[in-house]
Design a protein around this motif. Structure first.
Motif, mmCIF file in Angstrom:
data_model
loop_
_atom_site.group_PDB
_atom_site.id
_atom_site.type_symbol
_atom_site.label_atom_id
_atom_site.label_comp_id
_atom_site.label_asym_id
_atom_site.label_seq_id
_atom_site.Cartn_x
_atom_site.Cartn_y
_atom_site.Cartn_z
ATOM 1 N N VAL A 24 4.476 -0.282 3.681
ATOM 2 C CA VAL A 24 3.194 -0.556 4.324
ATOM 3 C C VAL A 24 2.526 -1.723 3.615
ATOM 4 O O VAL A 24 2.338 -1.694 2.394
ATOM 5 C CB VAL A 24 2.262 0.683 4.279
ATOM 6 N N ILE A 25 2.197 -2.754 4.388
ATOM 7 C CA ILE A 25 1.507 -3.932 3.870
ATOM 8 C C ILE A 25 0.098 -3.948 4.463
ATOM 9 O O ILE A 25 -0.060 -3.830 5.686
ATOM 10 C CB ILE A 25 2.258 -5.222 4.240
ATOM 11 N N GLN A 26 -0.901 -4.107 3.620
ATOM 12 C CA GLN A 26 -2.289 -4.092 4.104
ATOM 13 C C GLN A 26 -3.061 -5.312 3.612
ATOM 14 O O GLN A 26 -2.741 -5.909 2.582
ATOM 15 C CB GLN A 26 -3.009 -2.821 3.636
ATOM 16 N N ALA A 27 -4.094 -5.648 4.384
ATOM 17 C CA ALA A 27 -5.009 -6.717 3.984
ATOM 18 C C ALA A 27 -5.783 -6.285 2.746
ATOM 19 O O ALA A 27 -6.037 -5.093 2.532
ATOM 20 C CB ALA A 27 -5.979 -7.036 5.130
ATOM 21 N N LEU A 28 -6.174 -7.243 1.941
ATOM 22 C CA LEU A 28 -6.965 -6.945 0.750
ATOM 23 C C LEU A 28 -8.436 -6.734 1.113
ATOM 24 O O LEU A 28 -8.921 -7.292 2.095
ATOM 25 C CB LEU A 28 -6.830 -8.111 -0.245
ATOM 26 N N LEU A 57 6.746 8.941 5.357
ATOM 27 C CA LEU A 57 6.461 9.049 3.926
ATOM 28 C C LEU A 57 5.742 7.805 3.406
ATOM 29 O O LEU A 57 4.868 7.902 2.541
ATOM 30 C CB LEU A 57 7.750 9.270 3.153
ATOM 31 N N ALA A 58 6.110 6.632 3.928
ATOM 32 C CA ALA A 58 5.431 5.411 3.505
ATOM 33 C C ALA A 58 3.975 5.413 3.937
ATOM 34 O O ALA A 58 3.082 5.005 3.174
ATOM 35 C CB ALA A 58 6.154 4.185 4.069
ATOM 36 N N ALA A 96 0.809 -1.223 0.000
ATOM 37 C CA ALA A 96 0.000 0.000 0.000
ATOM 38 C C ALA A 96 0.839 1.268 0.000
ATOM 39 O O ALA A 96 0.382 2.325 -0.439
ATOM 40 C CB ALA A 96 -0.943 0.004 1.207
ATOM 41 N N GLY A 97 2.057 1.193 0.522
ATOM 42 C CA GLY A 97 2.897 2.384 0.592
ATOM 43 C C GLY A 97 4.360 2.014 0.686
ATOM 44 O O GLY A 97 4.723 0.941 1.188
ATOM 45 N N ARG A 135 12.743 7.708 10.560
ATOM 46 C CA ARG A 135 11.410 8.199 10.903
ATOM 47 C C ARG A 135 10.753 8.855 9.692
ATOM 48 O O ARG A 135 9.561 8.675 9.427
ATOM 49 C CB ARG A 135 11.476 9.191 12.059
ATOM 50 N N ARG A 136 11.529 9.607 8.940
ATOM 51 C CA ARG A 136 10.978 10.268 7.750
ATOM 52 C C ARG A 136 10.534 9.232 6.723
ATOM 53 O O ARG A 136 9.483 9.386 6.090
ATOM 54 C CB ARG A 136 12.017 11.211 7.157
#
Length: 401
Positions: free
Chosen positions: A397-401, A277-278, A253-254, A272-273
């Motif tokens: 960033v990893i997200q559920a579908l 940003l992600a 996702a990011g 941290r930046r």
């Protein structure tokens, strides 16, 4: 949307997703004594080793004399990822498939073997394959050749951060219109020269007990353990995944990458930046993150700096943090991709794996480090962090579908 539909895992504590994930939850370590040469005279003798893989079972015989061990790992991992995603490259247009890999050490063992031939017997004894087997981009090239993938491809070198960079670039390639990309990272550098290179950095633990040698964020942390292996992922556009009738494990996702300023500037590190940003790239806030898979250097100064970045972004103990790489060691470009695999499985099973080996987290770190046992909680969004030597930072960033 960039969806991860296939995973190929070669880790010191497990071959394949199922074995790796079971080891990650149960605490089965892949760290043991380095036994590929005599290490009795070295201050450090532990490594995360891939022991049970016979590349000859999976690769054509003609490839074996051409390739370093790291390239063989990459080829097998890519094959497993394609099989996991139920992809037959022969059924897809060649320019609709790309390859993006990360590698930090190149064909270390292959090159040093050929150097020894050069010095001992002369140039006529050096393998013609040395012309490319040493190169950082060879994994991308060999995967693309083997599977007929002629789409946009690249190779990235950013040490521990490289694996996230490869997946981030794979996602950007998908956004550019390529339906499918093989992305990830592996590394291996465990011949005598490679081992000296690891030790020269001054951060490898000299503890000879595999249970305590690498304990990130612990009050007694005294270095890390190097490892080998990594993972390859099949990254697809949502349209491609739907057309093939597959759902996938989750979404990239990011993504963001930064570079640390020179120490003389007094400016803060860029981790941290990169994380912020992600999150912005994913369109989410810190409060939306359910777990952070930390870089977890195992060096007090670096652990403290990462803890500070997490406090600044999430607040004191504001998000669960974990470091399953304590069971594998730090795998250079392969380490963070294994964290992505663990994040995807956390999302699938709603559980956060613990950081085995770590017992006492300094109070001033202010982080909620998951230790002891897996923590069952709903997980939909994970943030994966990685830092490479010489200032590389990456966040995904990893997200559920």
């Amino acid at each position: 949307m960039s969806v991860i539909t296939g995973l190929g895992v070669i880790a010191p504590n497990g071959l394949g997703v199922k074995e790796f994930w079971a080891a990650t939850l149960s605490g089965r370590s892949g760290i043991a004594e380095l036994d590929r040469f005599d290490t009795s005279g070295y201050p450090a003798r532990l490594a995360g080793l891939v022991r049970e893989l016979d590349s000859a079972e999976y690769l054509p015989g003609r490839l074996l004399p051409q390739t370093d061990v790291s390239t063989r790992l990459a080829l097998v991992a890519a094959q497993w990822a394609l099989e996991d995603a139920e992809v037959d490259p022969a059924e897809l247009a060649d320019y609709d498939m790309g390859v993006v890999t990360a590698n930090a050490s190149g064909g270390f063992e292959f090159t040093h073997r050929e150097f020894n031939k050069l010095w001992a017997h002369g140039p006529e004894h050096v393998s013609v394959y040395e012309s490319f087997a040493w190169f950082y981009a060879v994994n991308t090239g060999q995967i693309s050749i083997r599977h007929g993938m002629r789409g946009p491809s690249s190779a990235l070198v950013a040490e521990q951060a490289g694996g996230l960079d490869a997946l981030g670039h794979a996602a950007r390639t998908i956004r550019g219109g390529v339906p499918l990309v093989v992305g990830g990272g592996v590394d291996s550098a465990f011949d005598p020269w490679g081992w000296l290179s690891h030790l020269a950095g001054g951060r490898v633990s000299v503890d000879l007990d595999p249970a305590t040698a690498y304990r990130p964020f612990d009050a007694r942390a005294a270095g890390y353990i190097p490892g080998e292996g990594g993972a390859m992922c099949i990254v697809e556009s949502a349209e491609s995944a739907r057309a093939r009738g597959v759902r996938g494990y989750g979404e990239i996702a990011g993504y963001a990458a930064t570079f640390d300023p020179h120490p003389d500037t007094g400016a803060p590190p860029g981790l941290r930046r990169a994380a912020g940003l992600a999150l912005a790239d994913a369109g989410i806030e810190p409060g939306d993150v359910d777990v952070v898979f930390a870089d977890a250097a195992g060096v007090p100064e670096l652990d403290g700096a990462e803890a500070l970045a997490l406090r600044e972004l999430f607040g004191v103990r504001g998000v669960p943090v974990t470091a399953p790489k304590a069971l594998t060691g730090r795998l250079l470009s392969g380490g963070a991709v294994l964290d992505v695999v663990a994040a995807l499985m956390s999302i699938q099973e709603n559980v956060i794996p613990p950081t085995f080996g770590t017992a006492t987290v300094p109070g001033d770190y202010g982080i909620d480090l998951v230790t002891g046992e897996p923590r069952p909680v709903p997980v939909r969004t994970a943030l994966v962090l990685a830092r490479g030597r010489w200032g590389f930072n990456a966040a995904t960033v990893i997200q559920a579908l």
